[in-house]
Design an enzyme around this catalytic site. Sequence first.
Site, PDB file in Angstrom:
ATOM      1  CB  ILE A  16      -2.977  -0.695  -3.143  1.00  0.00           C
ATOM      2  CG1 ILE A  16      -3.307  -2.067  -2.904  1.00  0.00           C
ATOM      3  CG2 ILE A  16      -4.358   0.023  -3.056  1.00  0.00           C
ATOM      4  CD1 ILE A  16      -3.973  -2.751  -4.120  1.00  0.00           C
TER       5      ILE A  16
ATOM      6  CG  PHE B  14      -1.897  -1.001   1.244  1.00  0.00           C
ATOM      7  CD1 PHE B  14      -3.210  -0.171   0.786  1.00  0.00           C
ATOM      8  CD2 PHE B  14      -1.872  -2.167   1.568  1.00  0.00           C
ATOM      9  CE1 PHE B  14      -4.487  -0.884   0.761  1.00  0.00           C
ATOM     10  CE2 PHE B  14      -3.385  -2.944   1.779  1.00  0.00           C
ATOM     11  CZ  PHE B  14      -4.246  -2.256   1.216  1.00  0.00           C
ATOM     12  CG  ASP B  15       0.861   5.849  -1.836  1.00  0.00           C
ATOM     13  OD1 ASP B  15       2.097   6.157  -1.538  1.00  0.00           O
ATOM     14  OD2 ASP B  15      -0.021   6.732  -2.015  1.00  0.00           O
ATOM     15  CG  LEU B  16       1.118   6.730   4.803  1.00  0.00           C
ATOM     16  CD1 LEU B  16       0.275   5.709   5.525  1.00  0.00           C
ATOM     17  CD2 LEU B  16       2.425   6.868   5.502  1.00  0.00           C
ATOM     18  CG  ASP B  17       1.220  10.773   2.248  1.00  0.00           C
ATOM     19  OD1 ASP B  17       1.003  10.678   3.453  1.00  0.00           O
ATOM     20  OD2 ASP B  17       2.445  11.069   1.980  1.00  0.00           O
TER      21      ASP B  17
END
Length: 216
Positions: A163, A7-10
């Site tokens: 993602i 997963f990306d965060l921001d």
Amino acid sequence: MRKKVLFDLDGTIIDSSEGIYGSIQYAMEKMGKEQLAQDILRSFVGPPLIASFRGLGLDEAAAQQAVAFYRENYRQAGMFQVQPYPFIEETLQELAQDHDLYIATSKPEVFAKEILTHLKYDGYFKGIYGADLENKRGEKAAVIHYALTEIEKEQKAQQAIMIGDREHDILGAKENQLPAIGVLYGFGSREELLDAGAIALAAETQELLSLISHSV
């Protein structure tokens, strides 16, 4: 099949725009520059920070100084000005039952770990991987490569998927031979994500449950 889900965060787990935008404007003020318009601020979310400052026309030394000013404010005020997206925690909780979850972010890894620990989300992830503070690992493809290298030290023979909400997530995944799902509730547009090669799009967090389960 159990998958490795990066997963990306921001823009994917959290809306961090308040802290990011405030820190950018702080840096611009410290540099004696005009405040930036909203559309330019929005473009900062996703790419490596120094690349965005270079994109304003700053030379290398000035871009490095802008990053330093940004981080000065971010550490003091901006880091925890975040808002998790609706139902993301429930989505992560359910996904973690069937898949192994990881973070792969262009945000410095030390900041990502502090934010996720603050939110009490760190327990959903088997690893949190990000950029370094020296920008040697700033590009998204490099972060994903680093994450996969670390993950594969522990476990192999699993499918992996990325993602994220920006083209950098999708293109970085492609450079690492991973499929990627784009999310539309973040900072990127449908056109941007599809043009980059996203295999599917999620309009809201809970749609990720079925999309990940049915992905290649």
